[in-house]
Design a protein around this motif. Structure first.
Motif, PDB file in Angstrom:
ATOM      1  N   GLN A   4      43.356  83.423 106.538  1.00 27.72           N
ATOM      2  CA  GLN A   4      42.957  81.646 106.556  1.00 27.72           C
ATOM      3  C   GLN A   4      42.250  81.213 108.004  1.00 27.72           C
ATOM      4  OE1 GLN A   4      43.748  79.735 104.045  1.00 27.72           O
ATOM      5  NE2 GLN A   4      44.021  81.526 103.007  1.00 27.72           N
ATOM      6  N   PRO A   5      41.593  80.343 107.947  1.00 28.04           N
ATOM      7  CA  PRO A   5      40.872  79.695 109.079  1.00 28.04           C
ATOM      8  C   PRO A   5      41.841  79.402 110.204  1.00 28.04           C
ATOM      9  CG  PRO A   5      39.893  78.825 107.196  1.00 28.04           C
ATOM     10  CD  PRO A   5      41.075  79.648 106.752  1.00 28.04           C
TER      11      PRO A   5
ATOM     12  N   ARG B 286      35.021  75.868 100.885  1.00 29.20           N
ATOM     13  CA  ARG B 286      33.633  75.286 100.855  1.00 29.20           C
ATOM     14  C   ARG B 286      32.607  75.810 101.545  1.00 29.20           C
ATOM     15  NH1 ARG B 286      36.235  69.559 102.354  1.00 29.20           N
ATOM     16  NH2 ARG B 286      37.574  71.186 103.568  1.00 29.20           N
ATOM     17  N   ASN B 287      32.719  75.823 102.615  1.00 30.43           N
ATOM     18  CA  ASN B 287      31.624  76.442 103.514  1.00 30.43           C
ATOM     19  C   ASN B 287      32.240  76.349 105.098  1.00 30.43           C
ATOM     20  OD1 ASN B 287      30.870  73.915 104.735  1.00 30.43           O
ATOM     21  ND2 ASN B 287      29.871  73.435 102.815  1.00 30.43           N
ATOM     22  N   PHE B 288      31.199  76.959 105.986  1.00 29.34           N
ATOM     23  CA  PHE B 288      31.522  77.197 107.300  1.00 29.34           C
ATOM     24  C   PHE B 288      31.855  76.128 107.968  1.00 29.34           C
ATOM     25  CE2 PHE B 288      30.542  78.076 111.701  1.00 29.34           C
ATOM     26  CZ  PHE B 288      31.818  78.979 112.175  1.00 29.34           C
TER      27      PHE B 288
ATOM     28  N   TRP C 238      35.706  75.533 108.716  1.00 26.65           N
ATOM     29  CA  TRP C 238      35.904  75.826 110.206  1.00 26.65           C
ATOM     30  C   TRP C 238      35.457  74.758 111.122  1.00 26.65           C
ATOM     31  CZ3 TRP C 238      38.358  80.188 112.159  1.00 26.65           C
ATOM     32  CH2 TRP C 238      38.307  80.378 113.395  1.00 26.65           C
ATOM     33  N   VAL C 239      34.219  74.439 111.301  1.00 22.66           N
ATOM     34  CA  VAL C 239      33.859  73.338 112.211  1.00 22.66           C
ATOM     35  C   VAL C 239      34.440  72.075 112.208  1.00 22.66           C
ATOM     36  CG1 VAL C 239      31.691  72.236 113.081  1.00 22.66           C
ATOM     37  CG2 VAL C 239      31.267  74.561 112.114  1.00 22.66           C
TER      38      VAL C 239
ATOM     39  N   TYR D  62      37.977  74.308 114.867  1.00 29.04           N
ATOM     40  CA  TYR D  62      38.411  75.370 115.618  1.00 29.04           C
ATOM     41  C   TYR D  62      36.867  75.962 116.307  1.00 29.04           C
ATOM     42  CZ  TYR D  62      41.715  75.533 111.650  1.00 29.04           C
ATOM     43  OH  TYR D  62      42.721  75.211 110.915  1.00 29.04           O
ATOM     44  N   PRO D  63      37.099  76.912 117.314  1.00 30.24           N
ATOM     45  CA  PRO D  63      36.213  77.245 118.197  1.00 30.24           C
ATOM     46  C   PRO D  63      34.852  77.727 117.574  1.00 30.24           C
ATOM     47  CG  PRO D  63      37.825  78.715 118.364  1.00 30.24           C
ATOM     48  CD  PRO D  63      38.395  77.823 117.154  1.00 30.24           C
TER      49      PRO D  63
END
Lengths: 193, 154
Positions: free
Chosen positions: B38-39, B139-141, B145-146, B150-151
């Motif tokens: 997981q992220p 869904r997507n990066f 994530w962004v 997250y770093p």
């Protein structure tokens, strides 16, 4: 009531309606054509299509633009393309211009895809700088709708239902028809709201 | 009253069992489906590396995505749905121990539509790698994530 009085009454009603419409528009933050007044202008990017022709997004001022970030290997992007081809065919005459920006690493599959899907709108290869000018494209597909004044009206992330796009586009194309009608009728001395 | 109690018990059971079910499904992934990370878990790992070898994090999506934002320390190898990308992946890991922890990620599009994760995982498995995980991005990066803070490196 004689003709002069009737015309004067109509004029007063029309003026009152105009003031009311302007008040409502101001209250709801609406600008010309019912668009939100605080819309950002679309970045004026310069692109090079697959045949090496350069064009700027500002060349399409006065048109409704659907700007699609996509890639040949992206499934949801692929699903949208035939719908975009249909939309361009159906609404091109009314002022719709679709522009594709492929984020493929290599132009060769894009050329093949373009021919295979009989794409009828310009496609350019994108890069990170261009993607960042639209706030970053960190997933595909992403489509922007730009109005006739060159302002960003909508951003769609992920595959969007074709009927939804069509509805939005029709809404954005409509104002010119209304404007045209207003001008035409206006010259005949009748107030048109 | 009885019905209400049953509903409450069912909801509580679902709440208790769903994380367990998800964890179980991740650890018992079929051959064509990679185990997932997981992220949040990877972000934590990046902040506080675990003991043992550092995982090799590989981006197997598209270059423009990587250039805009990528996981710090990750390597770009290109879309694994294309032969060129797969060849770069094979070349990059060829000399590594088959026990090296590898995390592959893409984030090009919604998980179910990603064309890159499966071929990359299949290629790594075929080479004998036993510790490969794929970063789950629904869904997507950008969204997974962004936007979660997250770093990110450029």
């Amino acid at each position: 009531m004689d003709a002069g009085r009737r015309l004067r009454t109509l004029g007063i009603i029309g003026a009152a309606a105009l003031i009311a419409a302007a008040w409502i528009a101001a209250r709801h933050g609406l600008g010309a054509h019912g668009a939100p007044a605080n819309l950002e202008p679309a970045p004026n990017i310069v692109l090079t299509d697959l045949d090496g022709r350069r064009f700027a997004l500002s060349d399409y001022n006065g048109k409704v633009v659907l700007l699609d970030f996509w890639a040949t290997w992206c499934g949801p992007c692929q699903a949208e393309i035939p719908e975009f081809v249909k939309l361009q065919k159906r609404y091109g005459g009314r002022g719709l211009r679709i522009v594709g920006i492929s984020l493929d690493d290599d132009p060769r599959p894009v050329r093949q895809f373009y021919a295979r899907f009989k794409m009828n709108y310009p496609v350019a290869l994108g890069n990170a700088r261009l993607a960042e000018s639209f706030g970053g494209i960190l997933g595909l597909p992403v489509a922007f709708l730009i109005d006739r004044e060159g302002r960003l009206r909508a951003k769609h992330v992920g595959q969007t239902d074709a009927a939804g796009f069509e509805k939005e586009i029709r809404g954005m194309l409509r104002p010119v028809a209304a404007e045209h009608a207003r001008r035409t009728v206006g010259t005949q001395g009748i107030l048109f709201l | 009253m009885k019905t209400r109690s049953r509903i409450i018990i069912a909801v509580m059971a679902a709440a208790v069992l769903s994380p367990w079910a998800r964890a179980w499904s991740m650890n018992h992934a079929p051959a064509d489906k990679p185990p997932l990370i997981q992220p949040a878990e990877l972000a934590k790992l990046l902040r506080k590396p675990a003991k043992g070898p550092k995982p090799l994090v590989i981006q197997i999506g598209f270059r423009v995505l990587y250039e805009q934002a990528h996981i710090p320390g990750s390597r770009y190898l290109g879309p694994a749905s294309e032969e060129a990308g797969l060849n770069r992946l094979r070349a990059r890991v060829k000399t590594l121990s088959r026990k090296t922890p590898i995390i592959i990620y893409c984030g090009c599009c919604p998980w179910n539509h990603c064309p890159n994760i499966k071929p990359a995982y299949a290629a790594l498995r075929a080479m004998g790698f036993t510790n490969v995980k794929a970063l789950w991005m629904a869904r997507n990066f950008g969204a997974d994530w962004v936007e979660n803070g997250y770093p990110v490196a450029k």
